[in-house]
Design an enzyme around this catalytic site. Sequence first.
Site, mmCIF file in Angstrom:
data_model
loop_
_atom_site.group_PDB
_atom_site.id
_atom_site.type_symbol
_atom_site.label_atom_id
_atom_site.label_comp_id
_atom_site.label_asym_id
_atom_site.label_seq_id
_atom_site.Cartn_x
_atom_site.Cartn_y
_atom_site.Cartn_z
ATOM 1 N N SER A 264 0.838 -1.201 0.000
ATOM 2 C CA SER A 264 0.000 0.000 0.000
ATOM 3 C C SER A 264 0.873 1.252 0.000
ATOM 4 C CB SER A 264 -0.921 -0.006 1.203
ATOM 5 O OG SER A 264 -0.169 0.148 2.366
ATOM 6 N N PHE A 267 7.380 3.672 -0.472
ATOM 7 C CA PHE A 267 8.563 4.519 -0.287
ATOM 8 C C PHE A 267 9.277 4.018 0.967
ATOM 9 C CE2 PHE A 267 9.723 9.377 -0.268
ATOM 10 C CZ PHE A 267 11.069 9.041 -0.310
ATOM 11 N N GLY A 315 -4.740 5.275 -1.251
ATOM 12 C CA GLY A 315 -6.021 5.657 -0.676
ATOM 13 C C GLY A 315 -7.123 5.961 -1.674
ATOM 14 N N GLY A 317 -8.308 3.784 -4.008
ATOM 15 C CA GLY A 317 -9.026 2.566 -4.406
ATOM 16 C C GLY A 317 -10.461 2.571 -3.883
ATOM 17 N N CYS A 320 -10.825 1.054 -0.563
ATOM 18 C CA CYS A 320 -9.721 1.418 0.323
ATOM 19 C C CYS A 320 -10.153 2.465 1.352
ATOM 20 C CB CYS A 320 -8.590 1.964 -0.543
ATOM 21 S SG CYS A 320 -7.153 2.367 0.412
ATOM 22 N N GLY A 360 -5.742 2.412 -9.086
ATOM 23 C CA GLY A 360 -6.901 2.653 -8.228
ATOM 24 C C GLY A 360 -7.609 3.966 -8.510
ATOM 25 N N TRP A 407 -13.677 -7.321 -2.437
ATOM 26 C CA TRP A 407 -13.148 -6.899 -1.134
ATOM 27 C C TRP A 407 -11.677 -6.473 -1.260
ATOM 28 C CZ3 TRP A 407 -14.496 -11.893 -2.436
ATOM 29 C CH2 TRP A 407 -13.467 -12.830 -2.471
ATOM 30 N N GLY A 408 -11.294 -5.556 -0.361
ATOM 31 C CA GLY A 408 -9.925 -5.024 -0.365
ATOM 32 C C GLY A 408 -8.938 -6.010 0.227
ATOM 33 N N ARG A 419 0.925 -6.792 2.688
ATOM 34 C CA ARG A 419 0.762 -5.588 1.871
ATOM 35 C C ARG A 419 0.904 -4.315 2.710
ATOM 36 N NH1 ARG A 419 -3.144 -2.202 -0.583
ATOM 37 N NH2 ARG A 419 -2.506 -1.941 -2.738
ATOM 38 N N GLU A 432 -7.757 -1.774 6.510
ATOM 39 C CA GLU A 432 -7.590 -0.614 5.618
ATOM 40 C C GLU A 432 -8.454 -0.781 4.361
ATOM 41 O OE1 GLU A 432 -3.766 1.242 5.055
ATOM 42 O OE2 GLU A 432 -2.950 0.187 6.784
HETATM 43 P P1 RVP Z 1 -10.033 0.289 -7.591
HETATM 44 O O1 RVP Z 1 -9.681 0.017 -9.021
HETATM 45 O O2 RVP Z 1 -10.465 1.710 -7.342
HETATM 46 O O3 RVP Z 1 -11.006 -0.702 -7.036
HETATM 47 O O4 RVP Z 1 -8.679 0.148 -6.761
HETATM 48 C C1 RVP Z 1 -7.893 -1.004 -6.786
HETATM 49 C C2 RVP Z 1 -6.620 -0.746 -6.016
HETATM 50 O O5 RVP Z 1 -6.914 -0.486 -4.631
HETATM 51 C C3 RVP Z 1 -5.658 -1.915 -5.970
HETATM 52 O O6 RVP Z 1 -4.903 -2.080 -7.117
HETATM 53 C C4 RVP Z 1 -4.807 -1.557 -4.758
HETATM 54 O O7 RVP Z 1 -3.778 -0.648 -5.057
HETATM 55 C C5 RVP Z 1 -5.787 -0.863 -3.833
HETATM 56 N N1 RVP Z 1 -6.279 -1.738 -2.756
HETATM 57 C C6 RVP Z 1 -6.450 -3.073 -2.749
HETATM 58 N N2 RVP Z 1 -6.916 -3.425 -1.531
HETATM 59 C C7 RVP Z 1 -7.021 -2.285 -0.856
HETATM 60 C C8 RVP Z 1 -7.476 -2.145 0.529
HETATM 61 O O8 RVP Z 1 -7.961 -3.077 1.139
HETATM 62 N N3 RVP Z 1 -7.329 -0.960 1.069
HETATM 63 N N4 RVP Z 1 -6.643 -1.251 -1.608
#
Ligand code: RVP
Length: 501
Positions: A264, A267, A315, A317, A320, A360, A407-408, A419, A432
């Site tokens: 996530s 850096f 942040g 996504g 997310c 995202g 789901w995230g 992650r 998160e």
């Molecule tokens: P989106 O395309 O807006 O659904 O976003 C996908 C991105 O969100 C993923 O590639 C990843 O970088 C991020 N992600 C995945 N899981 C989570 C989370 O649980 N917070 N975030």
Amino acid sequence: MAFYFKEPSHTFGEYLLVPGYSSDKCIPNNVSLKTPLVKFKKGEEPKISMNIPMTSAIMQAVSNDKMAIALAKEGGVSFIYGSQSIEAEAAMVSHVKNYKSGFVSSDSNIKPTTTLGEILDLLQKTGHSTMAVTEDGTPTGKLLGIVTSRDYRISRMSLDTKAETFMTPFEKLVYADADTTSLTKANDLIWENKLNMLPLVDKNQRLRYMVFRKDYTDNKEHELELIDENKRYIVGAGINTRDYAERVPALLKAGADVLCIDSSEGFSEWQRITLKYIHEHFGSDVKVGAGNVVDAEGFRFLAEAGADFIKVGIGGGSICITRETKGIGRGQATALIDVCAERDRYYEETGVYIPVCSDGGIVHDYHMTLALAMGADFLMLGRYFSRFDESPTDKVKVNGTYYKEYWGEGSNRARNWQRYDLGGARKLSFEEGVDSYVPYAGPLKDNVNITLAKIRSTMCNCGALTLPELREKAKITLVSATSIVEGGSHDVILKDKFGRN
Ligand code: RVP
């Protein structure tokens, strides 16, 4: 004193493209969406390019082997999710690499003793009326016959009737040798014998593949498919900063073309150590993307650490909640613009071009065009792909409407602590991400084709036939909150509000 950015950070929904001159050559059919996936030196070609600027997210609810095959057919790349055992992830990669276009493994298998009632249940479940009858009921068992809907009459037969009494037995089947039959030869046999399906068996009569008549036309339709020099689909795989010493060799052995550190927040020293280890132990030819970062400094750090592409986004996504939970992140558009400017500076200085991926936060298709115009070489999409038939999750019906689950990786459901790992306890200390539903949208191919048509069309409005040309020619404007309202339908009463369409 803390550093303050001078401008607020913005997201895609706050921008629009202003059309430029389009010549008579600027027609969607002439647009190329080819884009580099990994870094390259000035004047050289990247080791891997994609035919469309789309990758699917490194997520349990998005990228498995089925998604990877479907997306590679359209010209993009999936990154198989890393939040599973090394063996399971390598098996998915291997399945993609061994998949022979047009040759499918049988997913509806029965035994000779399976009853008509059970066959009808299976048909309901898979939607496939052609079923292989194998000795042990497995997809690779000894082939004894085939059952199709032409073999039974539900109104005249008892549901207890066993398959062996009405199947077409092996002796009467037209079949071919799995080791020596090419797709062209298989299709010739299908046409000559007026078959719907040709089974391919090995020398012990064990079923290996089926070739369907309908897949022949399907094959001809994938002009942009992304394949390696051995005509196998290109596939990526997610890795983490903990078990790379074991995971990376297993994924490379399985045939992964490109890897990406899934984190996530990228850096960090952990990413530098991981990139160094991989390039030192497995060679610079192994391509590894890194991220995620949201500013020029983060880009420079990962570029110098040896990343082959760099992902942007914290942040944004759809699932997310990192910004709410931890208060870190940056508006996706601003982050992307900042990082892409640094990529260009880095290229000027070193002659090395490192592709940038916008990860995202894509909600509407036009956000993709904006991201590409702002400098992204390609996009990573989670929600977008999760809605399709090919995503790994269940399709569920809620109040009469179909949804897919999504789901995230930072949700309790995925528990992908690696992650979010910053070197502490080996667990997810807080969530998160969320667990959600997204509207079911059908097959990947249909949706991707519509999205790409929109991107090509907008590119023509901007006078651009390639992605570098789009970046150079795009004129982008921030829009006021009031103009955003003007962008949707307004000051009319939509007919469906009256219950009509
Ligand atoms: P989106 O395309 O807006 O659904 O976003 C996908 C991105 O969100 C993923 O590639 C990843 O970088 C991020 N992600 C995945 N899981 C989570 C989370 O649980 N917070 N975030």
